[in-house]
Write an enzyme that holds these catalytic residues in place. Sequence first.
Site, short mmCIF file in Angstrom:
data_model
loop_
_atom_site.label_atom_id
_atom_site.label_comp_id
_atom_site.label_asym_id
_atom_site.label_seq_id
_atom_site.Cartn_x
_atom_site.Cartn_y
_atom_site.Cartn_z
N CYS A 6 0.87 -1.19 0.00
CA CYS A 6 0.00 0.00 0.00
C CYS A 6 0.90 1.24 0.00
O CYS A 6 1.90 1.29 0.72
CB CYS A 6 -0.91 0.00 1.22
SG CYS A 6 -1.96 -1.46 1.29
N CYS A 15 1.96 3.18 3.30
CA CYS A 15 2.38 2.37 4.44
C CYS A 15 3.86 2.01 4.33
O CYS A 15 4.30 1.43 3.33
CB CYS A 15 1.53 1.10 4.49
SG CYS A 15 2.10 -0.08 5.71
N GLY A 56 2.16 -6.65 7.97
CA GLY A 56 1.55 -7.76 7.25
C GLY A 56 0.04 -7.74 7.19
O GLY A 56 -0.63 -7.04 7.93
N GLU A 57 -0.47 -8.53 6.23
CA GLU A 57 -1.92 -8.62 5.99
C GLU A 57 -2.43 -9.97 6.53
O GLU A 57 -2.11 -11.02 5.98
CB GLU A 57 -2.17 -8.48 4.47
CG GLU A 57 -3.52 -8.93 3.98
CD GLU A 57 -4.69 -8.31 4.73
OE1 GLU A 57 -4.68 -7.10 5.01
OE2 GLU A 57 -5.62 -9.07 5.08
N SER A 100 -7.40 -6.65 11.64
CA SER A 100 -7.57 -5.61 10.64
C SER A 100 -7.08 -6.13 9.29
O SER A 100 -6.02 -6.76 9.20
CB SER A 100 -6.75 -4.39 11.07
OG SER A 100 -6.78 -3.43 10.06
N SER A 160 -9.39 -1.86 6.59
CA SER A 160 -8.59 -0.70 6.19
C SER A 160 -9.18 -0.18 4.89
O SER A 160 -8.87 -0.69 3.82
CB SER A 160 -7.13 -1.13 5.97
OG SER A 160 -6.56 -1.48 7.18
N LEU A 161 -10.03 0.81 5.00
CA LEU A 161 -10.78 1.29 3.83
C LEU A 161 -9.99 2.37 3.09
O LEU A 161 -9.68 2.23 1.92
CB LEU A 161 -12.14 1.81 4.31
CG LEU A 161 -13.13 2.25 3.26
CD1 LEU A 161 -13.49 1.13 2.31
CD2 LEU A 161 -14.40 2.82 3.92
N HIS A 162 -9.72 3.47 3.76
CA HIS A 162 -8.84 4.55 3.30
C HIS A 162 -9.28 5.30 2.05
O HIS A 162 -8.63 6.27 1.65
CB HIS A 162 -7.40 4.06 3.10
CG HIS A 162 -6.87 3.33 4.29
ND1 HIS A 162 -7.02 3.79 5.57
CD2 HIS A 162 -6.22 2.14 4.39
CE1 HIS A 162 -6.48 2.93 6.42
NE2 HIS A 162 -5.99 1.92 5.74
N ASN A 209 0.51 9.00 9.47
CA ASN A 209 1.77 9.10 10.20
C ASN A 209 2.90 9.17 9.19
O ASN A 209 3.12 8.21 8.45
CB ASN A 209 1.95 7.88 11.10
CG ASN A 209 0.88 7.84 12.16
OD1 ASN A 209 0.73 8.77 12.94
ND2 ASN A 209 0.09 6.78 12.16
N CYS A 245 0.73 3.62 13.44
CA CYS A 245 0.12 2.91 12.33
C CYS A 245 0.82 3.18 11.00
O CYS A 245 1.01 4.32 10.63
CB CYS A 245 -1.31 3.44 12.20
SG CYS A 245 -2.51 2.18 12.34
S1 SF4 Z 1 0.90 -3.78 6.29
FE1 SF4 Z 1 -1.26 -3.46 5.75
S2 SF4 Z 1 -1.37 -1.32 5.08
FE2 SF4 Z 1 0.81 -1.92 5.08
S3 SF4 Z 1 1.23 -2.61 2.97
FE3 SF4 Z 1 0.67 -4.42 4.16
S4 SF4 Z 1 -1.53 -4.62 3.84
FE4 SF4 Z 1 -1.00 -2.55 3.22
#
Ligand code: SF4
Length: 340
Positions: A105, A108, A151-152, A183, A206-208, A283, A326
């Site tokens: 993302c 991030c 991580g996802e 999340s 996590s919509l954003h 952030n 975050c």
């Molecule tokens: S940690 Fe979450 S917000 Fe960051 S790149 Fe991975 S999936 Fe996207």
Amino acid sequence: MFEDFVRENNLQGYRLKQLYQQYYTEAIESWDALTTWPLDLREKLKKAIPFSKLENFQEYVSEDRKTIKALSFTKEGFPVETVLMKYSKRNTICVSCMSGCPVGCTFCATGQMGFNKNLDTQEIVDQVLYFKRKLSKEGEKITNIVYMGMGEPMLNLENVVRSIDILTDPEKVALGKRRITVSTVGYIEQLDQFLSMDLGVKIALSLHAPNQELREKLMPTAAKNNPLNKLMEVLKDYQERTNKKITYEYILIKDINDKEEHAEELAELLKGQIALVNLIRLNPSPLIPFKPSSMNKTRLFQAILNEEGINNTLRYSYGDEINAACGQLANIQRNAKQNH
Ligand code: SF4
């Protein structure tokens, strides 16, 4: 792991209970402290199973000492970051389910550091036990756990689910299910599977962005293959089935997703749902090209949601100065006081 050890050594079931009690519930500091087991058995266990699979923990403490980031390493030497936030009578642990992240993302920092590996179940639980030991020395307890670190979770679903089992098992860490939040950026197939397990934990998306086009710009990998309309259908179905609230995370990024029309579109998207929108001002990180929305824009955004009857909060970001907030977990340590 422990179950295999007990079986392979023909031990009786009560040995496993003793181990669970001291290791998970009492959070002992080493195998030597497993005093309910005889010395010879303890020595055998010590040779067979590492006390923690994550090692070389280093702590970074925020100025107000309320946020502590623990950097540790897997056996392969990959970094893992975990954060303890001590605010509002809560001790919340933000755990990672991966070292790095493959999703990338754009806002991030973790996503910009690339992907090392999925953490296994024990590596996820080790992060919680590390802080449980620390807190219990201070006479305190973990109150909440959020899977919002590196991580996802939907891309490491098996280990995430197994770790939740350990954390909520009354004979192990014994945390209440509603004290855990998972999340996700919304991998539809895996999310559907996860929701159908009905584990009783809270879910945050996590919509954003309030529309597919902007979502694809901000989180291209995740959004392209997981269209927003289908994602919302899955979440609405879940809500109709369970009547449970869904949290939507919305990071406010200057001039990107913080305009009045975005707030209106977001309100429209969530109308009729039992939803809570967590607004978070971005952030900043040296790894990402965006800036946080101004406070004025943030307040205006919030006012529109309020006007439209959308339940929302502006989440304060903890641990920014130690890169523990975050989206900042990327193994960068700056302005940080290190605990030894
Ligand atoms: S940690 Fe979450 S917000 Fe960051 S790149 Fe991975 S999936 Fe996207």
